[in-house]
Scaffold this active site. Structure first.
Site, PDB file in Angstrom:
ATOM      1  N   GLY A   1       0.833  -1.195   0.000  1.00  0.00           N
ATOM      2  CA  GLY A   1       0.000   0.000   0.000  1.00  0.00           C
ATOM      3  C   GLY A   1       0.865   1.240   0.000  1.00  0.00           C
TER       4      GLY A   1
ATOM      5  N   MET B   1       1.379   3.322   2.310  1.00  0.00           N
ATOM      6  CA  MET B   1       2.071   3.590   3.565  1.00  0.00           C
ATOM      7  C   MET B   1       3.009   2.466   3.982  1.00  0.00           C
ATOM      8  SD  MET B   1      -1.034   5.214   5.809  1.00  0.00           S
ATOM      9  CE  MET B   1      -0.093   5.011   7.325  1.00  0.00           C
TER      10      MET B   1
ATOM     11  N   ASP C   1     -13.277   0.746   9.336  1.00  0.00           N
ATOM     12  CA  ASP C   1     -12.828   0.301   8.015  1.00  0.00           C
ATOM     13  C   ASP C   1     -13.291  -1.132   7.730  1.00  0.00           C
ATOM     14  OD1 ASP C   1     -11.646   0.772   5.561  1.00  0.00           O
ATOM     15  OD2 ASP C   1      -9.642   0.184   6.208  1.00  0.00           O
TER      16      ASP C   1
END
Length: 262
Positions: free
Chosen positions: A18, A20, A132
């Site tokens: 991803g 990050m 999430d």
């Protein structure tokens, strides 16, 4: 591959990537066990604290639907979270592979397990809001237990409930699954998780998300102003009471949804 972290965890392979950071499978050479390691690159102090909070949060919680976290450390300009490895694909990939929705009874079993997990999270001394929930963050154990992954956006910290920053969280959301209040940044609570659960259940039952568009503005308009067709109109095999339940979870405003998971 082959890198040794903390003189203990040897990286076997990368399984996710991803913006990050990344997720790896590794061998814990102290115990000879397989673990998952989530790496987050240092972005700023807010992200660093968010990952530390995720580590403390998951280490403090014990529930069959939550992954066990065993270690957290900083090394080579990154932060690492060591957790239980759940093999296999997430529910989103499983549905993509099959090309069809899951059987109704199977989704109901998973919904039951997730509601139990949310009741556990939301009734902590300081409620934990996951923020999430989506099929990409749901995996199954070999015994059919659903596991809710990725608490990176979670709000709440039961290990430090008295601290003034305990409930702070980084801003972010998955645009296809976020509630209106999360998108607008007006504040989330347990009912926000119920909305995301409703979107996820709709997708698992129907085989597609209730709102679909590659254009962000069209998608945003739908999330703000449009109610999707009830599930029993999408698939006549879905009982109307179940369709009504999911439809209520998708209400735009928190007061119109169910007020708790129990």
């Amino acid at each position: 591959t082959g890198k040794l972290l903390q003189q203990r965890y040897r990286i076997d392979k990368q399984i996710g990537q991803g913006g990050m950071g990344a997720v790896y499978i590794a061998t814990d050479e102290r115990f000879g066990s397989i673990v998952a390691i989530k790496e987050t690159l240092f972005m700023d102090d807010n992200y660093r604290k968010a990952i530390e909070r995720e580590a403390r949060l998951l280490n403090s919680l014990r529930h069959p639907a939550l992954p066990r976290v065993s270690d957290h450390f900083e090394e080579d300009n990154g932060q690492f979270l060591v957790m239980e490895y759940i093999p296999g694909e997430d529910l989103s990939h499983m549905m993509e592979s099959s090309g069809e929705p899951f059987p109704i009874d199977q989704v109901l079993t998973w919904a039951d397990q997730l509601l139990d997990a949310l009741e556990f999270l939301h009734t902590q001394s300081m409620p934990v809001v996951h923020r999430d929930i989506k099929p990409q963050n749901l995996k199954l154990t070999s015994r059919g237990q659903i596991i809710l992954l990725d608490f990176g956006l979670a709000k709440g910290n039961p290990t430090d409930a008295g601290h003034q920053t305990a409930a702070k969280s980084i801003f972010g959301y998955s645009r296809n699954y976020a509630s209106l209040e999360q998108i607008q940044g007006t504040g989330t609570d347990p009912r926000s998780d119920l909305y995301s659960l409703g979107i996820s259940l709709y997708e698992l039952f129907a085989g597609h998300r209730p709102f679909q568009s590659n254009d962000p503005m069209t998608l945003l308009h739908a999330q703000i102003a449009v109610m999707p067709p009830p599930l029993h109109e999408v698939d006549v095999a879905i009982p109307e009471p179940l369709s009504t339940l999911v439809h209520k979870l998708l209400s735009k405003y928190p007061d119109d949804r169910y007020q708790s998971s129990f």
